[in-house]
Design a protein around this motif. Structure first.
Motif, PDB file in Angstrom:
ATOM      1  N   GLN C  83     -24.410   5.295 -17.215  1.00 23.50           N
ATOM      2  CA  GLN C  83     -25.501   5.123 -16.236  1.00 23.50           C
ATOM      3  C   GLN C  83     -25.089   5.412 -14.803  1.00 23.50           C
ATOM      4  N   ARG C  84     -23.828   5.754 -14.580  1.00 26.37           N
ATOM      5  CA  ARG C  84     -23.311   6.031 -13.239  1.00 26.37           C
ATOM      6  C   ARG C  84     -23.740   4.954 -12.241  1.00 26.37           C
ATOM      7  N   PRO C  85     -23.322   3.725 -12.475  1.00 27.88           N
ATOM      8  CA  PRO C  85     -23.812   2.627 -11.648  1.00 27.88           C
ATOM      9  C   PRO C  85     -23.155   2.581 -10.268  1.00 27.88           C
ATOM     10  N   THR C  86     -23.797   1.880  -9.361  1.00 24.47           N
ATOM     11  CA  THR C  86     -23.149   1.477  -8.115  1.00 24.47           C
ATOM     12  C   THR C  86     -22.256   0.279  -8.447  1.00 24.47           C
ATOM     13  N   VAL C  87     -21.048   0.316  -7.941  1.00 21.58           N
ATOM     14  CA  VAL C  87     -20.148  -0.818  -8.150  1.00 21.58           C
ATOM     15  C   VAL C  87     -20.249  -1.729  -6.926  1.00 21.58           C
ATOM     16  N   VAL C  88     -20.556  -3.005  -7.151  1.00 24.96           N
ATOM     17  CA  VAL C  88     -20.692  -3.940  -6.038  1.00 24.96           C
ATOM     18  C   VAL C  88     -19.604  -4.999  -6.128  1.00 24.96           C
ATOM     19  N   VAL C  89     -18.852  -5.115  -5.048  1.00 23.47           N
ATOM     20  CA  VAL C  89     -17.858  -6.181  -4.940  1.00 23.47           C
ATOM     21  C   VAL C  89     -18.531  -7.360  -4.248  1.00 23.47           C
ATOM     22  N   ASN C  90     -18.698  -8.461  -4.984  1.00 20.15           N
ATOM     23  CA  ASN C  90     -19.323  -9.635  -4.377  1.00 20.15           C
ATOM     24  C   ASN C  90     -18.254 -10.447  -3.660  1.00 20.15           C
ATOM     25  N   GLY C  91     -18.231 -10.274  -2.342  1.00 19.52           N
ATOM     26  CA  GLY C  91     -17.272 -11.024  -1.533  1.00 19.52           C
ATOM     27  C   GLY C  91     -17.981 -12.025  -0.647  1.00 19.52           C
ATOM     28  N   SER C  92     -19.213 -12.379  -1.041  1.00 18.21           N
ATOM     29  CA  SER C  92     -20.014 -13.248  -0.164  1.00 18.21           C
ATOM     30  C   SER C  92     -19.453 -14.667  -0.148  1.00 18.21           C
ATOM     31  N   GLU C  93     -18.870 -15.096  -1.257  1.00 18.10           N
ATOM     32  CA  GLU C  93     -18.164 -16.380  -1.311  1.00 18.10           C
ATOM     33  C   GLU C  93     -18.913 -17.477  -0.560  1.00 18.10           C
ATOM     34  N   SER C  94     -20.096 -17.812  -1.069  1.00 17.99           N
ATOM     35  CA  SER C  94     -20.928 -18.780  -0.354  1.00 17.99           C
ATOM     36  C   SER C  94     -20.535 -20.224  -0.657  1.00 17.99           C
ATOM     37  N   GLU C  95     -19.606 -20.412  -1.577  1.00 19.06           N
ATOM     38  CA  GLU C  95     -19.068 -21.747  -1.870  1.00 19.06           C
ATOM     39  C   GLU C  95     -18.262 -22.215  -0.650  1.00 19.06           C
ATOM     40  N   PRO C  96     -18.684 -23.293   0.010  1.00 17.17           N
ATOM     41  CA  PRO C  96     -18.054 -23.625   1.294  1.00 17.17           C
ATOM     42  C   PRO C  96     -16.587 -24.018   1.178  1.00 17.17           C
ATOM     43  N   ALA C  97     -16.151 -24.509   0.016  1.00 22.08           N
ATOM     44  CA  ALA C  97     -14.767 -24.928  -0.115  1.00 22.08           C
ATOM     45  C   ALA C  97     -13.866 -23.773  -0.518  1.00 22.08           C
ATOM     46  N   SER C  98     -14.434 -22.628  -0.838  1.00 17.87           N
ATOM     47  CA  SER C  98     -13.649 -21.504  -1.347  1.00 17.87           C
ATOM     48  C   SER C  98     -13.349 -20.493  -0.248  1.00 17.87           C
ATOM     49  N   VAL C  99     -12.109 -20.050  -0.188  1.00 19.01           N
ATOM     50  CA  VAL C  99     -11.753 -18.986   0.765  1.00 19.01           C
ATOM     51  C   VAL C  99     -10.976 -17.865   0.085  1.00 19.01           C
ATOM     52  N   LYS C 100     -10.756 -17.963  -1.234  1.00 22.41           N
ATOM     53  CA  LYS C 100      -9.862 -17.019  -1.911  1.00 22.41           C
ATOM     54  C   LYS C 100     -10.340 -15.577  -1.790  1.00 22.41           C
ATOM     55  N   ASP C 101     -11.643 -15.349  -1.919  1.00 20.39           N
ATOM     56  CA  ASP C 101     -12.128 -13.970  -1.863  1.00 20.39           C
ATOM     57  C   ASP C 101     -11.991 -13.397  -0.455  1.00 20.39           C
ATOM     58  N   ARG C 102     -12.258 -14.260   0.534  1.00 23.04           N
ATOM     59  CA  ARG C 102     -12.075 -13.800   1.913  1.00 23.04           C
ATOM     60  C   ARG C 102     -10.611 -13.476   2.191  1.00 23.04           C
ATOM     61  N   VAL C 103      -9.715 -14.303   1.661  1.00 18.40           N
ATOM     62  CA  VAL C 103      -8.290 -14.029   1.857  1.00 18.40           C
ATOM     63  C   VAL C 103      -7.936 -12.673   1.254  1.00 18.40           C
ATOM     64  N   LEU C 104      -8.430 -12.413   0.040  1.00 22.59           N
ATOM     65  CA  LEU C 104      -8.148 -11.120  -0.594  1.00 22.59           C
ATOM     66  C   LEU C 104      -8.694  -9.968   0.249  1.00 22.59           C
ATOM     67  N   LEU C 105      -9.943 -10.077   0.672  1.00 24.73           N
ATOM     68  CA  LEU C 105     -10.575  -8.966   1.385  1.00 24.73           C
ATOM     69  C   LEU C 105      -9.943  -8.762   2.758  1.00 24.73           C
ATOM     70  N   ARG C 106      -9.518  -9.841   3.387  1.00 26.42           N
ATOM     71  CA  ARG C 106      -8.934  -9.699   4.712  1.00 26.42           C
ATOM     72  C   ARG C 106      -7.482  -9.258   4.656  1.00 26.42           C
ATOM     73  N   ARG C 107      -6.742  -9.766   3.653  1.00 31.08           N
ATOM     74  CA  ARG C 107      -5.296  -9.574   3.700  1.00 31.08           C
ATOM     75  C   ARG C 107      -4.780  -8.549   2.694  1.00 31.08           C
ATOM     76  N   THR C 108      -5.455  -8.375   1.558  1.00 29.66           N
ATOM     77  CA  THR C 108      -5.002  -7.351   0.599  1.00 29.66           C
ATOM     78  C   THR C 108      -6.203  -6.548   0.085  1.00 29.66           C
ATOM     79  N   PRO C 109      -6.938  -5.961   1.049  1.00 30.25           N
ATOM     80  CA  PRO C 109      -8.195  -5.273   0.682  1.00 30.25           C
ATOM     81  C   PRO C 109      -7.970  -4.094  -0.266  1.00 30.25           C
TER      82      PRO C 109
END
Lengths: 189, 62, 413
Positions: C83-109
């Motif tokens: 289907q040749r999809p669009t790939v979406v990386v969900n980095g919204s991380e709306s869980e207030p206690a979670s920062v792991k995804d932000r750490v990944l995107l900021r530090r090892t994108p």
């Protein structure tokens, strides 16, 4: 001559019934009644008047076609604005009839249509075309009806007008109150 | 058939519970509570689906 | 403890540490950010992988989404084959206690982009969209994309919205120009020709492609090989983002995080559950399921006797109620009722716990998304656990402890 009288009587009766259906439709969707049982009854009344109205409308059309003196004919009745007799106003009647039919069909299919997200989202707007059909039917009756000059017939038209304006206004007042969940607001707070 | 509620449409009108009292009740806020979602596609169920003023009820084949 | 949590919230990129060998977090002990070169030096080049090889790797490792729902990535790839999809990386991380995804995107994108682009190439998708809620992560991903030859396929979308807006289908709608709200019908991102997964999921995939199925399974459990990221916070001396082998016992993580006197843990985030700080609980999907909980969004918050646990619960429940999008009646009315119940319980009102449990049951499963279900699970698990506190609040006017706010709400970076 009898056929022509039935045609006229059926036309007026259809208008009255479909006016009632229009008013009931406005009232049942506008939450002017709040008790679920009352609203179920209003819904049934809406469906019964609409179905009867369409049946009588069918009779009106049949009698017009059956009457050789009417100068409307199949073409004139089925294809808008081709009637030899008051082409414009008979045409409006044809359009009103088609629209009522469409509105009735999607009303009948309402339960099945909720299977599709798009149909569900569009349903209310399409069904609302019934208001337009009602307005066209009124114009059609007033301008091509033989009896529009008769005093008591005029009173009926006026009553129909007042009834629909009143119902729509009642619906609009409820719809203008803020927020969703109006039906449960009294309970919830 | 499965009876489903679109919660984004349901406004708690209560017509479904009025029409199917032994299958649907209402919570303290007026929203429907289904007693089991697997239903036979009988007339009463279809009637309730068609009655919902918000078009929030649907029957799906599953 | 509050100050360390505060520092973490203010600067999520501050602390990362690992138990065992670092995989996803490799290189972050020496570098603030892994740019294209340090990324290559650390991880080596990414081997090419067609769809068949990706599916083989994913089936062997059973890699599941790391955003909370835990859906197998292989199933998403299969659903979108051809289907040749669009790939979406969900980095919204709306869980207030979670920062792991932000750490990944900021530090090892680059690691996240490696995984996402590999999926895009294998499925012949045109584009990779990285959706984030914060500007720093957006800037880091843009910088990384500019450093790599395949970066022109990457688009960064800074989306706004609350807790519920991070839900996969709400995000897909927002990216389509619609409202950031979950739809009222059962549908998946895959139905929209979108392959959406959490940022960590793509980073784990990049690790899996490099290591291969056997070396990937060197750590973790037999059914859940590999590592996972946890955001560890609360009453600990070393808060931060932790990489650990799946199946690591809770006790080891608590000791490594320098939790002094841990009494309770909140696992999985605010749609997760409360547990006694039992050292033997295995931190894996199946381990937490056996304890009646969930790994959820990969959050581990520790509470000790310094804070009033019921007060902490009341704060978070009120926050969760306020985060209801308000589009579904039971959630719109039920969550505020639940929050009032828990508040009443804190104030010692008799019967409040029973009413709270009733309201939790009343909202469970009755919404377009899992927000009411998750909130109900969170509150119910806490109430079952906090019976001593409930007794103190009911009969002695409280537990005598202040509410320190160890469970972070709002004020997200």
């Amino acid at each position: 001559m009898t056929i022509w009288m039935i045609a006229r009587g059926a036309g007026l009766s259809a208008l009255i019934l479909l006016t009632a259906a229009t008013c009931l439709g406005a009232l049942v969707s506008g939450r002017t009644a709040t008790r679920p049982d009352t609203r179920v009854l209003l819904q049934y009344a809406h469906r019964v008047t609409a179905s009867l109205g369409l049946a009588v409308l069918g009779l009106h059309l049949t009698m017009i076609l059956a009457d050789s003196f009417a100068h409307v004919g199949w073409m004139g009745a089925l294809i808008p604005f081709t009637s030899g007799y008051r082409g414009l106003w008979v045409g409006l009647g044809s359009i009103a009839a088609y629209t009522f039919l469409l509105v009735a069909v999607i009303g009948f299919a309402r339960g099945r249509l909720t299977g599709s997200a798009r149909a569900t989202a569009a349903w209310r707007a399409v069904h609302g075309a019934g208001y337009g059909a009602w307005a066209l039917a009124m114009l059609h009756g007033l301008r091509s009806g033989t009896d529009s000059g008769v005093a008591w017939v005029r009173w009926i038209y006026l009553a129909c007008l007042v009834a629909v304006i009143g119902s729509v206004a009642a619906r609009a007042v409820v719809a203008a109150s803020p927020g969703r969940f109006r039906a449960v607001d009294g309970v919830a707070r | 058939m499965t009876l489903e509620i679109d919660w984004t449409r349901c406004d708690g009108h209560g017509l479904c519970a009025a029409l199917l009292p032994d299958r649907i009740s209402r919570d303290e806020w007026g929203f429907p509570v289904l007693h089991g979602t697997k239903l036979p596609p009988d007339t009463a169920v279809r009637r309730a689906v068609a009655a919902c003023p918000a078009l929030a009820l649907r029957l799906t084949r599953t | 403890m509050t100050t360390t949590m505060g520092r973490l919230a203010a600067d999520p990129a501050s602390a990362t540490w690992t138990i065992g060998a670092a995989r996803v977090l490799a290189g972050l002990d020496r570098n603030a950010v892994l740019d294209a070169r340090t990324h290559l030096d650390t991880h080596g080049p990414l081997p090419a992988a067609d769809l068949g090889r990706l599916l083989g790797l994913l089936d062997a490792s059973g890699l599941t989404g790391r955003g909370g729902a835990g859906f197998p990535l292989a199933a998403k790839l299969r659903a979108l084959r051809g289907q040749r999809p669009t790939v979406v990386v969900n980095g919204s991380e709306s869980e207030p206690a979670s920062v792991k995804d932000r750490v990944l995107l900021r530090r090892t994108p680059h690691l996240v982009l490696d995984g996402a682009l590999a999926v895009a190439v294998a499925l012949r998708g045109r584009r990779v969209t990285v959706a984030v809620h914060d500007a720093a992560a957006a800037a880091a991903v843009r910088t990384a994309a500019a450093q790599r030859p395949d970066g022109n396929r990457v688009r960064v979308e800074l989306v706004s919205g609350g807790f519920v807006a991070g839900e996969a289908r709400a995000l897909v709608r927002a990216l389509d120009g619609g409202p950031a709200l979950p739809p009222g019908r059962r549908e998946h991102a895959t139905d929209h020709g979108v392959l959406l997964a959490n940022a960590e999921t793509f980073a784990q995939l990049a690790v899996l492609i490099r290591l291969g199925r056997h070396r990937f399974a060197d750590t973790g459990t037999r059914t859940e090989p590999g590592t996972t990221l946890l955001t560890v916070g609360g009453a600990v001396g070393r808060p931060g983002v932790v990489e650990l082998p799946l199946g690591t016992p809770l006790g080891i993580v608590l000791a490594a995080a320098q939790a002094g006197q841990p009494r309770l843990v909140v696992a999985g985030g605010y749609h997760g559950s409360w547990h006694p700080a039992v050292p033997a609980i295995e931190l894996s999907r199946s381990g937490l399921a056996a304890a009646g909980g969930t790994l959820g969004a990969g959050v581990l918050l520790v509470l000790d006797d310094s804070t009033c646990a019921l007060g902490e619960l009341a704060r978070v429940t009120a926050w969760l109620a306020a985060e209801s999008a308000g589009q579904c009646g039971p959630c719109r009315f039920g969550l505020p009722a639940l929050a009032r119940d828990v508040q009443a319980l804190c104030q010692g009102h008799p019967g409040a716990a029973e009413i709270a449990l009733r309201h939790a049951r009343a909202v469970d499963g009755r919404g377009a998304c899992r927000h009411p279900d998750g909130t109900a699970r969170f509150v119910t698990s806490a109430l079952h656990l906090l019976q001593d506190e409930t007794y103190l609040h009911l009969h002695h006017g409280g537990c005598g402890r202040p509410v320190l706010g160890l469970l972070p709400i709002g004020g997200r970076p």
